[in-house]
Design an enzyme around this catalytic site. Structure first.
Site, PDB file in Angstrom:
ATOM      1  NE  ARG A 226      -4.120   1.856   2.219  1.00  8.17           N
ATOM      2  CZ  ARG A 226      -4.237   2.936   2.997  1.00  8.17           C
ATOM      3  NH1 ARG A 226      -3.486   2.953   3.903  1.00  8.17           N
ATOM      4  NH2 ARG A 226      -5.342   3.670   2.897  1.00  8.17           N
TER       5      ARG A 226
ATOM      6  CB  ILE B 192      -5.641   5.656  -0.990  1.00  9.35           C
ATOM      7  CG1 ILE B 192      -5.671   3.922  -0.944  1.00  9.35           C
ATOM      8  CG2 ILE B 192      -5.122   6.210   0.015  1.00  9.35           C
ATOM      9  CD1 ILE B 192      -4.151   3.609  -0.932  1.00  9.35           C
ATOM     10  CB  SER B 193     -10.986   3.191   0.450  1.00  9.04           C
ATOM     11  OG  SER B 193     -11.846   3.745  -0.480  1.00  9.04           O
ATOM     12  CD  GLN B 194     -11.505   3.104   7.402  1.00  9.68           C
ATOM     13  OE1 GLN B 194     -12.088   4.333   7.463  1.00  9.68           O
ATOM     14  NE2 GLN B 194     -11.123   2.388   8.490  1.00  9.68           N
ATOM     15  N   PRO B 195      -8.170   0.848   4.558  1.00 11.97           N
ATOM     16  CG  PRO B 195      -5.728   0.170   5.135  1.00 11.97           C
ATOM     17  CD  PRO B 195      -6.551   1.425   5.164  1.00 11.97           C
TER      18      PRO B 195
END
Length: 216
Positions: A38, A64-67
């Site tokens: 990431r 970028i979306s959170q995991p």
């Protein structure tokens, strides 16, 4: 060559353990998140935060979306090896990489030319080769339909009918639906030519799914 250190691997392992605690249990999803670097998908100013469970800006007003969100959507999508998956909203390419890591045949579309140009070159450079397209995500990719699964990574005010019709019979669409302050994660299954079922799976906040394409 991927810029990868033992520290990066250790941080990813810790991230995966945290996702398990939060309810991401599907082994293939956790393995994929544990394998995708990431930190390479983020601007250098955010590198030290790459393995925190947070969303971060990537330019063009996108994130970028959170995991956890990536894990939740991917787990709900229930991706199987060899399935044909359409992702709407390429963004940084991180979600597409997770889907490729899981063995899916990924088609991904992005309306922001700046992000499309960057990502469709970047992903192959680190070993991920989805089919990348510049275009309007609301319209999907009808020339490549039907898809086994469709994943939308931005919040829509309603479910685009074009996307529903690009599902195969028995296929699944996962999409956040609502306003700019709250969306419900919706799971839509095409049960027949013109019939669909829908379930809601909790609230999220995504950047909005916009119509049209942006040229620079």
């Amino acid at each position: 060559m991927i810029n990868e250190t033992s520290r990066h691997k250790g941080l990813r392992k810790r991230l995966v353990e945290g996702l398990k605690v939060k309810g991401i249990r599907k082994a293939s999803v956790l393995e994929a998140i544990g394998n995708v670097p990431r930190h390479l998908f983020m601007d250098s100013s955010f590198i030290n935060f790459a393995y925190k469970d947070q969303a971060f800006p990537i330019g063009a007003g996108q994130t970028i979306s959170q995991p956890y969100t990536v894990g939740f959507q991917t787990q709900l999508l229930d991706v199987q090896k060899g399935e044909k998956v359409l992702e709407v909203g390429t963004g940084s390419g991180y979600q597409a990489a997770v889907l490729v890591e899981m063995g899916a045949k990924v088609f991904t579309i992005e309306r922001q030319k700046e992000l499309y140009t960057k990502t469709h070159r970047f992903l192959p450079s680190i070993g991920y080769k989805p089919a990348c397209f510049f275009g309007d995500g609301y319209k999907g990719l009808p020339d490549f339909a039907p898809f086994d699964k469709i994943l939308v990574t931005a919040g829509a005010p309603s479910v685009p009918p074009e996307l529903k019709m690009q599902l195969k019979i028995g296929g699944k669409l996962v999409i956040p639906v609502g306003n700019d302050k709250h969306q419900d994660m919706c799971e839509i299954i095409r049960t027949d030519e013109n019939d669909f079922t829908m379930k809601k799976h909790g609230g999220f906040i995504f950047v909005p799914l916009l119509k049209g394409t942006v040229n620079f």
